[in-house]
Design an enzyme around this catalytic site. Sequence first.
Site, PDB file in Angstrom:
ATOM      1  N   ALA A 143       0.813  -1.223   0.000  1.00 38.66           N
ATOM      2  CA  ALA A 143       0.000   0.000   0.000  1.00 38.66           C
ATOM      3  C   ALA A 143       0.845   1.271   0.000  1.00 38.66           C
ATOM      4  O   ALA A 143       0.599   2.175  -0.823  1.00 38.66           O
ATOM      5  CB  ALA A 143      -0.975  -0.015   1.172  1.00 38.66           C
ATOM      6  N   LEU A 146       2.605   1.726  -3.616  1.00 37.58           N
ATOM      7  CA  LEU A 146       1.691   2.020  -4.725  1.00 37.58           C
ATOM      8  C   LEU A 146       0.930   3.322  -4.514  1.00 37.58           C
ATOM      9  O   LEU A 146       0.743   4.110  -5.447  1.00 37.58           O
ATOM     10  CB  LEU A 146       0.723   0.854  -4.917  1.00 37.58           C
ATOM     11  CG  LEU A 146       1.385  -0.468  -5.348  1.00 37.58           C
ATOM     12  CD1 LEU A 146       0.378  -1.595  -5.395  1.00 37.58           C
ATOM     13  CD2 LEU A 146       2.072  -0.312  -6.697  1.00 37.58           C
ATOM     14  N   GLU A 147       0.501   3.578  -3.298  1.00 33.32           N
ATOM     15  CA  GLU A 147      -0.254   4.807  -3.039  1.00 33.32           C
ATOM     16  C   GLU A 147       0.627   6.044  -3.183  1.00 33.32           C
ATOM     17  O   GLU A 147       0.163   7.078  -3.674  1.00 33.32           O
ATOM     18  CB  GLU A 147      -0.886   4.749  -1.647  1.00 33.32           C
ATOM     19  CG  GLU A 147      -2.049   3.765  -1.569  1.00 33.32           C
ATOM     20  CD  GLU A 147      -2.635   3.659  -0.175  1.00 33.32           C
ATOM     21  OE1 GLU A 147      -2.231   4.463   0.707  1.00 33.32           O
ATOM     22  OE2 GLU A 147      -3.492   2.781   0.055  1.00 33.32           O
ATOM     23  N   GLU A 148       1.868   5.963  -2.758  1.00 32.05           N
ATOM     24  CA  GLU A 148       2.755   7.122  -2.917  1.00 32.05           C
ATOM     25  C   GLU A 148       3.082   7.375  -4.385  1.00 32.05           C
ATOM     26  O   GLU A 148       3.195   8.530  -4.812  1.00 32.05           O
ATOM     27  CB  GLU A 148       4.042   6.922  -2.113  1.00 32.05           C
ATOM     28  CG  GLU A 148       3.852   7.024  -0.608  1.00 32.05           C
ATOM     29  CD  GLU A 148       3.207   8.327  -0.201  1.00 32.05           C
ATOM     30  OE1 GLU A 148       3.699   9.391  -0.621  1.00 32.05           O
ATOM     31  OE2 GLU A 148       2.202   8.297   0.523  1.00 32.05           O
ATOM     32  N   PHE A 151      -0.613   8.720  -5.778  1.00 30.65           N
ATOM     33  CA  PHE A 151      -1.170   9.955  -5.223  1.00 30.65           C
ATOM     34  C   PHE A 151      -0.117  11.037  -4.993  1.00 30.65           C
ATOM     35  O   PHE A 151      -0.479  12.183  -4.730  1.00 30.65           O
ATOM     36  CB  PHE A 151      -1.901   9.664  -3.913  1.00 30.65           C
ATOM     37  CG  PHE A 151      -3.198   8.938  -4.107  1.00 30.65           C
ATOM     38  CD1 PHE A 151      -4.342   9.628  -4.463  1.00 30.65           C
ATOM     39  CD2 PHE A 151      -3.265   7.560  -3.952  1.00 30.65           C
ATOM     40  CE1 PHE A 151      -5.541   8.969  -4.653  1.00 30.65           C
ATOM     41  CE2 PHE A 151      -4.463   6.884  -4.137  1.00 30.65           C
ATOM     42  CZ  PHE A 151      -5.594   7.586  -4.485  1.00 30.65           C
TER      43      PHE A 151
END
Length: 323
Positions: A143, A146-148, A151
């Site tokens: 998480a 991938l989120e960094e 986003f």
Amino acid sequence: MNKRKFFSTIGIAYFLLILLMLVLPTILALIIQTAAPGSLYRYPLLYWIISLAPQYLVAMPLCVRIMRRLPAVKLYQNRIGGGGTWFSTLCIAIFIMEVGNIIGNLVSTLISRLSGLEVSSGVEELLSEGNLGMIFLFSVILAPILEELVFRKLLIDRTVVFGDRTAILLSALLFGLAHGNFYQFFYAFGLGCLFSYVYIRTGKIRYTISFHMMINFLGGFVSSFLLDRLEYSRWNSADYNEMMYAMFAHLGALLGLALYVILIIGLSIAGLVLFITSIRKVKLYPGEYEMPAGETAGTVFGNAGMILFLIMAAVTFAIETVQ
């Protein structure tokens, strides 16, 4: 540059991200429940895969594909000044997380009391369905990476030309809304602002990934580990002797939980002090296509793509509220 079209493309990319994150797991769950009733409850790993695989394998790649149509800039590379600065920033992140948690809980409680509905958090349900290995893999490793990337790097590389303020606030807002519930929105938005600023000032996504990993490790994995060792479901017993036995049988876990709480409180206090002393050092620079303050909100959100995204986010929050 057609600015409204630019932000509309961003809106469509993240609208599809949230839509697919919501719809695909539901479709997969219905198919599996029809083919093998009860299997989602018997196999926690299957529950995690259905919940997260569509997000990582379909929704995020599609979002990336759409966003890459927009021009990106390469940020100036700079390093954080040693381990002390890294730890100080982590303390600030923990402070922001705890304040956001408090606000999120207060808002959720208020909504529950006014509406009579139970405001839920999908992440809490997901954590309760998995073992510690799955929590560590998905929450602490996958998480944050991938989120960094999606986003922070993907978004800021394309919006920083409109100024640091616009890039930071848009990244944080989309990050917060993508969490889909009131519990997580406030701390996700606050952390999104901090992580976005760090990325803009350093140009190195590995710093925000490391902070994100530590936040998820402390806030998700460690707490889940301690609660798992406590076997806290046994504490609901009305039998006094049973409760006392449970307490003495788990003194080690109780001590660990107490130390954990003390650690988080201590780091949060340090983070508050560091936040107060650091906030005046924050510098936000204008971008090549900086917009007047009165035009920014209308340009960023006054387009079809962003309107679709905001509607989809509102639907997701509503679903989490009535479940």
